[in-house]
Design a protein around this motif. Structure first.
Motif, PDB file in Angstrom:
ATOM      1  N   SER A   1      63.760  14.988  55.620  1.00 33.41           N
ATOM      2  CA  SER A   1      65.293  14.076  55.760  1.00 33.41           C
ATOM      3  C   SER A   1      65.812  14.295  56.635  1.00 33.41           C
ATOM      4  O   SER A   1      65.081  15.650  57.100  1.00 33.41           O
ATOM      5  CB  SER A   1      65.789  15.138  54.520  1.00 33.41           C
ATOM      6  N   ASN A   2      67.091  14.155  56.817  1.00 27.39           N
ATOM      7  CA  ASN A   2      67.670  14.099  58.105  1.00 27.39           C
ATOM      8  C   ASN A   2      67.828  15.514  58.313  1.00 27.39           C
ATOM      9  O   ASN A   2      68.245  16.546  57.079  1.00 27.39           O
ATOM     10  CB  ASN A   2      68.438  13.060  58.561  1.00 27.39           C
ATOM     11  N   LEU A   3      68.311  15.456  59.413  1.00 31.02           N
ATOM     12  CA  LEU A   3      68.594  17.183  59.385  1.00 31.02           C
ATOM     13  C   LEU A   3      70.715  17.259  59.186  1.00 31.02           C
ATOM     14  O   LEU A   3      71.339  16.798  60.710  1.00 31.02           O
ATOM     15  CB  LEU A   3      68.285  18.120  60.762  1.00 31.02           C
ATOM     16  N   VAL A   4      71.010  17.845  58.896  1.00 29.74           N
ATOM     17  CA  VAL A   4      72.488  18.112  59.052  1.00 29.74           C
ATOM     18  C   VAL A   4      73.304  19.408  59.492  1.00 29.74           C
ATOM     19  O   VAL A   4      73.103  20.771  58.678  1.00 29.74           O
ATOM     20  CB  VAL A   4      73.558  17.480  58.005  1.00 29.74           C
ATOM     21  N   ASN A   5      73.491  19.575  60.833  1.00 30.60           N
ATOM     22  CA  ASN A   5      74.224  20.777  61.517  1.00 30.60           C
ATOM     23  C   ASN A   5      75.352  21.114  61.044  1.00 30.60           C
ATOM     24  O   ASN A   5      76.356  19.732  62.227  1.00 30.60           O
ATOM     25  CB  ASN A   5      73.302  20.854  62.711  1.00 30.60           C
TER      26      ASN A   5
ATOM     27  N   ILE B   1      80.226  27.157  61.204  1.00 35.37           N
ATOM     28  CA  ILE B   1      80.183  27.843  59.583  1.00 35.37           C
ATOM     29  C   ILE B   1      82.131  27.451  60.018  1.00 35.37           C
ATOM     30  O   ILE B   1      81.839  29.079  60.649  1.00 35.37           O
ATOM     31  CB  ILE B   1      79.581  28.693  59.356  1.00 35.37           C
ATOM     32  N   ASP B   2      82.895  27.581  59.032  1.00 38.58           N
ATOM     33  CA  ASP B   2      83.939  26.776  59.323  1.00 38.58           C
ATOM     34  C   ASP B   2      85.211  26.585  58.057  1.00 38.58           C
ATOM     35  O   ASP B   2      83.937  26.039  56.902  1.00 38.58           O
ATOM     36  CB  ASP B   2      84.772  26.315  60.431  1.00 38.58           C
ATOM     37  N   ALA B   3      85.742  26.109  57.967  1.00 35.89           N
ATOM     38  CA  ALA B   3      86.926  25.487  56.940  1.00 35.89           C
ATOM     39  C   ALA B   3      86.621  23.919  56.551  1.00 35.89           C
ATOM     40  O   ALA B   3      87.669  23.187  56.042  1.00 35.89           O
ATOM     41  CB  ALA B   3      88.223  25.972  56.719  1.00 35.89           C
ATOM     42  N   THR B   4      86.062  23.264  57.634  1.00 37.92           N
ATOM     43  CA  THR B   4      85.554  21.385  58.037  1.00 37.92           C
ATOM     44  C   THR B   4      85.511  21.082  56.414  1.00 37.92           C
ATOM     45  O   THR B   4      83.928  21.843  56.426  1.00 37.92           O
ATOM     46  CB  THR B   4      85.124  20.883  58.897  1.00 37.92           C
ATOM     47  N   ILE B   5      86.018  20.733  55.562  1.00 34.62           N
ATOM     48  CA  ILE B   5      85.102  19.926  54.922  1.00 34.62           C
ATOM     49  C   ILE B   5      83.850  18.415  54.734  1.00 34.62           C
ATOM     50  O   ILE B   5      84.516  17.370  55.747  1.00 34.62           O
ATOM     51  CB  ILE B   5      86.193  19.082  53.542  1.00 34.62           C
ATOM     52  N   SER B   6      82.890  19.073  54.391  1.00 36.70           N
ATOM     53  CA  SER B   6      81.698  17.310  55.337  1.00 36.70           C
ATOM     54  C   SER B   6      81.524  17.337  53.465  1.00 36.70           C
ATOM     55  O   SER B   6      80.931  18.446  52.457  1.00 36.70           O
ATOM     56  CB  SER B   6      81.325  17.720  55.724  1.00 36.70           C
ATOM     57  N   THR B   7      81.152  15.826  53.341  1.00 30.27           N
ATOM     58  CA  THR B   7      80.516  15.830  52.736  1.00 30.27           C
ATOM     59  C   THR B   7      78.659  15.602  53.546  1.00 30.27           C
ATOM     60  O   THR B   7      78.513  14.652  54.248  1.00 30.27           O
ATOM     61  CB  THR B   7      80.681  13.984  51.888  1.00 30.27           C
ATOM     62  N   VAL B   8      77.352  15.756  52.673  1.00 30.01           N
ATOM     63  CA  VAL B   8      76.489  15.217  53.264  1.00 30.01           C
ATOM     64  C   VAL B   8      75.626  14.988  53.057  1.00 30.01           C
ATOM     65  O   VAL B   8      75.162  15.178  51.011  1.00 30.01           O
ATOM     66  CB  VAL B   8      75.756  17.445  53.427  1.00 30.01           C
ATOM     67  N   ASN B   9      75.277  14.074  52.927  1.00 27.22           N
ATOM     68  CA  ASN B   9      73.735  13.277  52.540  1.00 27.22           C
ATOM     69  C   ASN B   9      72.846  13.795  53.422  1.00 27.22           C
ATOM     70  O   ASN B   9      72.096  13.574  54.374  1.00 27.22           O
ATOM     71  CB  ASN B   9      74.016  11.820  53.054  1.00 27.22           C
ATOM     72  N   LEU B  10      71.721  13.945  52.667  1.00 36.46           N
ATOM     73  CA  LEU B  10      69.961  14.377  52.805  1.00 36.46           C
ATOM     74  C   LEU B  10      69.146  13.250  51.956  1.00 36.46           C
ATOM     75  O   LEU B  10      69.214  13.208  51.074  1.00 36.46           O
ATOM     76  CB  LEU B  10      70.088  15.874  52.824  1.00 36.46           C
ATOM     77  N   THR B  11      68.377  12.032  53.431  1.00 34.26           N
ATOM     78  CA  THR B  11      67.642  11.074  52.656  1.00 34.26           C
ATOM     79  C   THR B  11      66.313  11.471  53.191  1.00 34.26           C
ATOM     80  O   THR B  11      66.224  10.843  54.586  1.00 34.26           O
ATOM     81  CB  THR B  11      68.775   9.833  52.876  1.00 34.26           C
ATOM     82  N   PRO B  12      65.178  11.719  52.523  1.00 36.10           N
ATOM     83  CA  PRO B  12      64.340  11.222  53.319  1.00 36.10           C
ATOM     84  C   PRO B  12      63.484  10.031  53.658  1.00 36.10           C
ATOM     85  O   PRO B  12      64.520   8.949  53.690  1.00 36.10           O
ATOM     86  CB  PRO B  12      63.118  11.159  52.141  1.00 36.10           C
ATOM     87  N   VAL B  13      62.964  10.238  54.942  1.00 38.29           N
ATOM     88  CA  VAL B  13      62.343   9.067  55.591  1.00 38.29           C
ATOM     89  C   VAL B  13      61.644   7.753  54.968  1.00 38.29           C
ATOM     90  O   VAL B  13      62.179   6.416  55.201  1.00 38.29           O
ATOM     91  CB  VAL B  13      62.209   9.340  56.462  1.00 38.29           C
ATOM     92  N   GLY B  14      61.610   8.558  54.095  1.00 39.82           N
ATOM     93  CA  GLY B  14      60.780   7.284  52.714  1.00 39.82           C
ATOM     94  C   GLY B  14      60.243   8.367  51.676  1.00 39.82           C
ATOM     95  O   GLY B  14      60.586   8.826  51.489  1.00 39.82           O
ATOM     96  N   VAL B  15      59.886   7.205  51.023  1.00 39.14           N
ATOM     97  CA  VAL B  15      59.258   7.500  49.563  1.00 39.14           C
ATOM     98  C   VAL B  15      58.110   8.198  49.421  1.00 39.14           C
ATOM     99  O   VAL B  15      56.942   6.839  49.937  1.00 39.14           O
ATOM    100  CB  VAL B  15      60.175   6.522  48.267  1.00 39.14           C
ATOM    101  N   PRO B  16      57.242   8.623  49.373  1.00 40.97           N
ATOM    102  CA  PRO B  16      56.574   9.543  49.583  1.00 40.97           C
ATOM    103  C   PRO B  16      54.607   8.804  48.573  1.00 40.97           C
ATOM    104  O   PRO B  16      55.105   7.891  47.193  1.00 40.97           O
ATOM    105  CB  PRO B  16      55.628  10.173  48.972  1.00 40.97           C
ATOM    106  N   VAL B  17      53.456   8.236  49.207  1.00 46.25           N
ATOM    107  CA  VAL B  17      52.720   7.314  48.250  1.00 46.25           C
ATOM    108  C   VAL B  17      51.400   9.042  47.387  1.00 46.25           C
ATOM    109  O   VAL B  17      51.859   9.385  48.181  1.00 46.25           O
ATOM    110  CB  VAL B  17      51.786   6.851  49.338  1.00 46.25           C
ATOM    111  N   GLY B  18      51.429   8.139  46.641  1.00 44.74           N
ATOM    112  CA  GLY B  18      50.662   8.390  46.144  1.00 44.74           C
ATOM    113  C   GLY B  18      50.826   8.696  44.295  1.00 44.74           C
ATOM    114  O   GLY B  18      51.782   9.042  44.014  1.00 44.74           O
ATOM    115  N   VAL B  19      49.075   9.662  43.622  1.00 48.37           N
ATOM    116  CA  VAL B  19      49.456   9.780  42.412  1.00 48.37           C
ATOM    117  C   VAL B  19      49.553  10.559  41.769  1.00 48.37           C
ATOM    118  O   VAL B  19      49.741  11.287  40.400  1.00 48.37           O
ATOM    119  CB  VAL B  19      47.959   8.811  41.775  1.00 48.37           C
TER     120      VAL B  19
END
Length: 261
Positions: free
Chosen positions: A200-204, A207-225
């Motif tokens: 996924s993306n990196l969310v840096n 470390i403080d009191a700021t409120i954040s919504t973190v979205n971590l999304t892989p660049v794609g769906v892995p292929v395989g069985v």
């Protein structure tokens, strides 16, 4: 029933430290560590030739074959996520993961004794359950490090953490000033070793009191069985003169398998 054990498995197991760094006894075989690394020996001076050929040691050969499969499967998983795990692991992760893989192998209720394997066991509900929640760094358990709820979308691998307040919802190690969150979506076939890891993306965040919504999304769906594995990682850094440095070489970083499907 045929038991597939390499004729030189005892030498192989004695030499490959990274794969079999365990201690203890398995049937007639004892695993131990000396100044040269991890080795094995047979109890009561039983020769390798006898273990590999004597009908009396059929069960030992069966155990060795299944032991080798569990160890190989653990190695497959670890090598599949090197980019995630390299700074979020403890010094016993190999042996701990192999023990879990052995439990997964035991969920194979189809194969003959001596041929039970992780690839079959992982297809079961209990087999997947053994790996779900596995922490690669026992000194940094994710559920303790990250004290916030998250939601996983299994179709995309996206992980969302709503309203994260770092100063309140993280177990912050001394000296940490920033945290980086990331996730991974892996498809791994234990039969063939074929793997595909999508990071996924990196969310840096400071470390403080700021409120954040973190979205971590892989660049794609892995292929395989193979099986799908989902990972969540928390890594700590210390900022000095506008540069962030890994805190204590990752000793406090957490990495967990949060889901297996």
């Amino acid at each position: 029933m045929s038991i597939h054990v390499h004729p030189n498995i005892l030498e192989i197991m004695a030499k490959v430290k990274s794969l079999f760094n365990v201690e203890g006894t398995l049937g007639e075989v004892t695993f131990y560590k000396d100044q040269d690394g991890y080795k094995i020996r047979t109890k009561n001076g039983v020769s390798k030739e006898r273990i590999m050929n004597d009908p009396a040691y059929a069960r030992t050969r069966e155990n060795l074959a299944e032991f080798a499969n569990a160890a190989t499967s653990g190695k497959m998983l670890r090598r599949s996520i090197v980019s995630l795990m390299n700074d979020a692991k403890d010094n016993r992760v190999s042996s701990r993961l192999m023990q879990v893989m052995s439990r997964v192998k035991n969920e194979d209720l189809i194969s003959a004794r001596g041929e039970r394997n992780v690839a079959t066991g992982i297809l079961t509900t209990l087999g997947m359950a053994w790996l779900r929640g596995f922490n690669f760094n026992r000194k940094a358990i994710l559920d303790s490090v990250l004290q916030a709820s998250y939601v996983l979308n299994p179709a995309t691998g996206e992980v969302v953490i709503d309203d994260l307040v770092p100063i309140q919802q993280l177990d912050i190690p001394e000296g940490a000033t920033h945290v980086t969150l990331s996730s991974g979506f892996l498809n791994l076939d234990f039969n063939t070793g074929v793997k595909d890891l999508q990071g996924s993306n990196l969310v840096n965040l400071p470390i403080d009191a700021t409120i954040s919504t973190v979205n971590l999304t892989p660049v794609g769906v892995p292929v395989g069985v193979g099986q799908n594995f989902y990972f969540l990682k928390v890594a700590f850094f210390q900022q000095v003169n506008a540069v962030q440095y890994p805190l204590n070489n990752g000793a406090f970083n957490a990495l967990q398998i949060i889901e297996v499907v």
